[in-house]
Design a protein around this motif. Structure first.
Motif, PDB file in Angstrom:
ATOM      1  N   SER A 137       6.086  -3.816   5.046  1.00 50.12           N
ATOM      2  CA  SER A 137       5.033  -3.063   6.072  1.00 50.12           C
ATOM      3  C   SER A 137       4.464  -2.002   5.335  1.00 50.12           C
ATOM      4  N   LEU A 138       3.194  -1.486   5.606  1.00 48.97           N
ATOM      5  CA  LEU A 138       2.767  -0.438   5.189  1.00 48.97           C
ATOM      6  C   LEU A 138       1.932   0.394   6.334  1.00 48.97           C
ATOM      7  N   LEU A 139       2.033   1.661   6.367  1.00 51.74           N
ATOM      8  CA  LEU A 139       1.315   2.324   7.097  1.00 51.74           C
ATOM      9  C   LEU A 139       0.396   3.361   6.634  1.00 51.74           C
ATOM     10  N   GLU A 140      -1.065   3.453   6.991  1.00 51.39           N
ATOM     11  CA  GLU A 140      -1.943   4.521   6.767  1.00 51.39           C
ATOM     12  C   GLU A 140      -2.126   5.405   7.929  1.00 51.39           C
ATOM     13  N   PRO A 141      -1.420   6.719   7.944  1.00 54.41           N
ATOM     14  CA  PRO A 141      -1.668   7.123   9.204  1.00 54.41           C
ATOM     15  C   PRO A 141      -2.837   7.912   9.406  1.00 54.41           C
ATOM     16  N   SER A 142      -3.869   8.147   8.500  1.00 55.82           N
ATOM     17  CA  SER A 142      -5.238   8.543   8.969  1.00 55.82           C
ATOM     18  C   SER A 142      -6.235   7.847   7.736  1.00 55.82           C
ATOM     19  N   PHE A 143      -6.688   6.676   8.128  1.00 60.49           N
ATOM     20  CA  PHE A 143      -7.276   6.001   7.333  1.00 60.49           C
ATOM     21  C   PHE A 143      -8.739   6.176   6.920  1.00 60.49           C
ATOM     22  N   GLY A 144      -9.511   7.079   7.722  1.00 64.11           N
ATOM     23  CA  GLY A 144     -10.912   7.281   7.444  1.00 64.11           C
ATOM     24  C   GLY A 144     -11.771   6.190   7.224  1.00 64.11           C
ATOM     25  N   GLU A 145     -12.394   6.265   6.099  1.00 69.68           N
ATOM     26  CA  GLU A 145     -13.412   5.219   5.697  1.00 69.68           C
ATOM     27  C   GLU A 145     -12.933   4.083   5.001  1.00 69.68           C
TER      28      GLU A 145
ATOM     29  N   ASP B 261     -10.464   3.863   2.528  1.00 66.39           N
ATOM     30  CA  ASP B 261     -10.027   4.025   1.117  1.00 66.39           C
ATOM     31  C   ASP B 261      -8.878   3.405   0.671  1.00 66.39           C
ATOM     32  N   PHE B 262      -8.016   3.425   1.268  1.00 66.97           N
ATOM     33  CA  PHE B 262      -6.555   2.697   1.206  1.00 66.97           C
ATOM     34  C   PHE B 262      -6.646   1.312   1.750  1.00 66.97           C
TER      35      PHE B 262
ATOM     36  N   PHE C  30       8.851   1.442   8.444  1.00 66.23           N
ATOM     37  CA  PHE C  30       7.930   0.972   7.182  1.00 66.23           C
ATOM     38  C   PHE C  30       8.334   1.173   5.780  1.00 66.23           C
ATOM     39  N   THR C  31       8.044   0.075   5.088  1.00 67.23           N
ATOM     40  CA  THR C  31       8.509  -0.055   3.636  1.00 67.23           C
ATOM     41  C   THR C  31       7.704   1.148   2.762  1.00 67.23           C
ATOM     42  N   TYR C  32       6.375   1.249   3.124  1.00 70.52           N
ATOM     43  CA  TYR C  32       5.608   2.247   2.545  1.00 70.52           C
ATOM     44  C   TYR C  32       4.665   2.979   3.570  1.00 70.52           C
ATOM     45  N   VAL C  33       4.582   4.107   3.368  1.00 66.40           N
ATOM     46  CA  VAL C  33       3.540   5.173   4.101  1.00 66.40           C
ATOM     47  C   VAL C  33       2.762   5.754   3.142  1.00 66.40           C
ATOM     48  N   VAL C  34       1.578   5.407   3.053  1.00 69.34           N
ATOM     49  CA  VAL C  34       0.624   6.110   2.168  1.00 69.34           C
ATOM     50  C   VAL C  34      -0.573   6.603   2.561  1.00 69.34           C
ATOM     51  N   GLY C  35      -1.412   7.485   1.805  1.00 69.27           N
ATOM     52  CA  GLY C  35      -2.584   7.917   2.263  1.00 69.27           C
ATOM     53  C   GLY C  35      -3.056   9.285   1.848  1.00 69.27           C
ATOM     54  N   ASN C  36      -4.140   9.744   2.382  1.00 67.86           N
ATOM     55  CA  ASN C  36      -4.501  11.293   2.185  1.00 67.86           C
ATOM     56  C   ASN C  36      -4.581  11.891   3.508  1.00 67.86           C
ATOM     57  N   PRO C  37      -3.501  12.837   4.029  1.00 69.97           N
ATOM     58  CA  PRO C  37      -3.586  13.449   5.316  1.00 69.97           C
ATOM     59  C   PRO C  37      -4.592  14.366   5.628  1.00 69.97           C
ATOM     60  N   PRO C  38      -5.212  14.777   6.730  1.00 64.50           N
ATOM     61  CA  PRO C  38      -6.166  15.560   6.659  1.00 64.50           C
ATOM     62  C   PRO C  38      -5.544  17.182   6.523  1.00 64.50           C
ATOM     63  N   TYR C  39      -6.715  17.902   6.138  1.00 69.20           N
ATOM     64  CA  TYR C  39      -6.301  19.282   5.556  1.00 69.20           C
ATOM     65  C   TYR C  39      -6.952  20.166   6.499  1.00 69.20           C
ATOM     66  N   VAL C  40      -6.055  20.572   7.524  1.00 67.24           N
ATOM     67  CA  VAL C  40      -6.677  21.541   8.391  1.00 67.24           C
ATOM     68  C   VAL C  40      -6.027  22.621   8.825  1.00 67.24           C
TER      69      VAL C  40
ATOM     70  N   GLY D  80       3.798   7.905  -0.185  1.00 67.88           N
ATOM     71  CA  GLY D  80       3.012   8.102  -1.274  1.00 67.88           C
ATOM     72  C   GLY D  80       1.856   8.995  -0.715  1.00 67.88           C
ATOM     73  N   PHE D  81       1.862  10.359  -0.725  1.00 68.95           N
ATOM     74  CA  PHE D  81       0.499  11.029  -0.214  1.00 68.95           C
ATOM     75  C   PHE D  81      -0.014  11.870  -1.466  1.00 68.95           C
ATOM     76  N   ILE D  82      -1.334  12.027  -1.213  1.00 63.75           N
ATOM     77  CA  ILE D  82      -2.063  12.917  -2.000  1.00 63.75           C
ATOM     78  C   ILE D  82      -2.776  14.118  -1.173  1.00 63.75           C
ATOM     79  N   CYS D  83      -2.027  15.344  -1.395  1.00 60.70           N
ATOM     80  CA  CYS D  83      -2.459  16.394  -0.698  1.00 60.70           C
ATOM     81  C   CYS D  83      -2.493  17.679  -1.277  1.00 60.70           C
ATOM     82  N   ALA D  84      -2.547  18.837  -0.590  1.00 62.71           N
ATOM     83  CA  ALA D  84      -2.317  20.313  -1.321  1.00 62.71           C
ATOM     84  C   ALA D  84      -1.338  20.329  -1.512  1.00 62.71           C
ATOM     85  N   ASP D  85      -0.753  21.236  -2.688  1.00 64.24           N
ATOM     86  CA  ASP D  85       0.638  21.397  -2.964  1.00 64.24           C
ATOM     87  C   ASP D  85       1.111  22.577  -2.491  1.00 64.24           C
TER      88      ASP D  85
END
Length: 580
Positions: free
Chosen positions: A74-82, A84-85, A167-177, A222-227
């Motif tokens: 199972s995979l979760l995308e918490p902010s799927f936007g357009e 992409d994932f 979930f087995t996987y949680v992936v995405g690009n969370p919002p930067y606010v 697995g997230f891509i976000c600010a470090d």
């Protein structure tokens, strides 16, 4: 649940989640805040969309690959936007499903394989349509595709969504606010729910916490976000959470890579965090975005295969301490110096910052043109005065509303000062500090200590690339865009050589968050981490050479003198780029 029930539920869910049908009457303050954010512009929501090659790289890193039984995971995308994932996930999921030879109907087999959440109403509708089309392209009927997408996708705020699944996987690009852009009632609810919403934490921080909490044993996020959270104060609770319960499996520095469809200021990185324990963290920096190269790099980082671009670092995660993921040879130098020498302020130095006024256009002007009593103004050093590496005063001054004992100057004693303040009173009183303290409405935000003007000091700006630490012999008061280093023990010229050296830069680079273009934040909290020998342990010949190197402005000579001061080995010099 039967096949027909799934078809019915998917259709009903998709219809019920159409956000335009919401009745706004009687919404609570919290619901109203969520609804406002759900209809906000992309910039307000922190919506930044990820390039496909980076999406594939992240999916490879976490192990979401078609050779795995993805239909049973199972995979979760918490902010799927357009999408992409999600669109990449659909392709991989159906490829895995077909390769498995499973005879179960696809809707039944895949109903629990994906979950996705999106807050923004219009974006949800667009992406739902795209996902339906992608599923149809994989061979399902439109009815089946709509049913499956209706079960998979939810419209709402991920941080307020309750989940029965793990979930087995949680992936995405969370919002930067930034917090100040989030309605107060909403940030208060986030703080109530998530322990990592601390200080000025950005929105991606609770996304990480919530995502981690939803992982199965052995699952990966697995997230891509600010470090920034790796090292900043506001990231401390999240670092502690990871240290106590999870593991940093992989880190990929993505600075200066075209990871997104739009330009971003934040310094991005890819994190893979696991609900498991591991001995080391695999690290890579600034990879090429060539898909073939990324695929090879991901396999090496995921499976532990040897790769020239991958380094393993042990002991990265230690309580809430900042994460140091730089070159291991440089890190070993930092650790050795930390063990051998005290911190800068413990060695008799003090780091401060110049004055913030809250209304520079009123409080700052050409010194000779500020029509107040001489005792009510001071010559001011600003960042543009030191850009050459020496102090070249441009003639500005700052009003000083404080007496030497810390009291505000009585306006009755200074008629010219009083007249000047009265002329600009409306602007001054608009400041937050004036409204908070109406009785001392004309004070500067920071107290001014006149004696600092006449004290020799080192000045340096907050953000800089190359070293720019300037000696000021005691004639100017610093502005708030300059940090100040003083000492009653160390000779300031000798200290300037240390601050100009690669050793000082190493400490700041280790603990600060980098800016675009390789610039560093030379803020007080990072400068204080520099280790420094006590002055009484420095030999006379070393003292003289340090001072001479600084006065000459010779960076290589400063490095050589500082290498001798710290007794750097040949290997340590090479690690710090001081061998030449």
């Amino acid at each position: 649940m039967s096949f027909n029930q799934i078809l019915q539920r998917g259709a009903v869910d998709a219809k019920a989640r159409t956000p335009l049908q919401l009745n706004l009457a009687g919404l609570s303050q919290l619901d109203a805040a969520v609804h406002a954010l759900a209809n906000a512009e992309a910039e307000e929501r922190g919506a930044i969309f990820t390039r496909r090659e980076v999406v594939d790289f992240i999916l490879d890193l976490v192990g979401y690959t078609p050779d795995q039984p993805l239909h049973r995971q199972s995979l979760l995308e918490p902010s799927f936007g357009e999408g992409d994932f999600l669109l990449a996930v659909v392709e991989r999921l159906f490829e895995s499903y077909r390769a498995s030879g499973t005879k179960t109907n696809a809707v039944l087999a895949l109903r629990d394989a994906v979950r996705g959440v999106e807050l923004h109403h219009a974006t949800f509708d667009r992406t739902l349509t795209r996902v339906v089309e992608a599923i149809i392209n994989e061979g399902l009927t439109e009815q089946e595709a709509r049913a499956l997408a209706g079960v998979w996708l939810r419209s709402g705020d991920f941080l307020l969504t309750e989940w029965a699944e793990r979930f087995t996987y949680v992936v995405g690009n969370p919002p930067y606010v930034r917090q100040e852009l989030i309605p107060s009632v909403l940030i208060a609810e986030y703080r109530r729910r998530f322990s990592t919403v601390f200080d000025r934490a950005d929105l991606y921080v609770p996304f990480l916490e919530h995502g981690l909490s939803l992982l199965r044993k052995g699952g990966r996020l697995g997230f891509i976000c600010a470090d920034r959270w790796m090292k900043n104060r506001y990231g401390a609770p999240l670092r502690r959470l990871v240290a106590d319960h999870y593991q940093l499996l992989a880190y990929v520095d993505m600075v200066d890579t075209l990871a997104f469809h739009s330009d971003v200021v934040a310094y991005p990185a890819i994190f893979v965090l696991g609900n498991e324990r591991a001995a080391a963290t695999r690290v890579a920096h600034r990879p090429s975005l060539d898909p073939k190269s990324l695929h090879s790099l991901a396999a090496a980082m995921r499976d532990g295969v040897a790769h020239d671009a991958v380094t393993e670092i042990s002991g990265v995660v230690q309580g809430d301490e900042p994460w140091i993921l730089d070159a291991p040879d440089q890190l070993s130098v930092v650790r050795r110096l930390e063990a051998d020498f005290p911190m800068l302020e413990d060695a008799g130095c003090r780091v401060g910052i110049g004055v913030a006024t809250g209304a520079d256009k009123v409080f700052i002007g050409k010194f000779d043109e500020l029509d107040v009593e001489d005792s009510r103004k001071l010559p001011l050093a600003m960042s543009r005065d030191i850009t050459s590496g020496e102090v070249k005063w441009r003639g500005y001054g700052v009003l000083n509303p404080f007496e030497d004992d810390g009291r505000l100057a009585a306006l009755a004693d200074y008629p010219k000062f009083a007249r000047y303040l009265d002329e600009h009173g409306a602007t001054i009183r608009q400041r937050h500090v004036s409204q908070k303290n109406p009785g001392s409405w004309y004070r500067t935000i920071d107290r001014i200590y006149r004696s600092l003007t006449y004290k020799p000091k080192l000045l340096f700006p907050d953000i800089k690339g190359e070293a720019n630490v300037v000696y000021e012999d005691g004639q100017l008061y610093p502005h708030h865009n300059l940090y100040v280093l003083t000492s009653d023990e160390w000779d300031l010229r000798a200290l300037q050589a240390v601050m100009l050296s690669n050793v000082a830069r190493l400490f700041v680079a280790t603990y600060t968050t980098k800016m675009r273009g390789g610039y560093l934040r030379f803020q007080a909290q990072y400068v204080r981490r520099i280790r420094l020998p006590r002055w009484d342990t420095v030999r006379e010949e070393q003292r003289q050479e340090l001072a001479a190197a600084a006065i000459a402005g010779d960076h290589a000579r400063c490095n050589e003198a500082v290498a001798s001061l710290y007794k750097l080995s040949a290997g340590e010099r090479i690690a710090l780029g001081m061998e030449g």
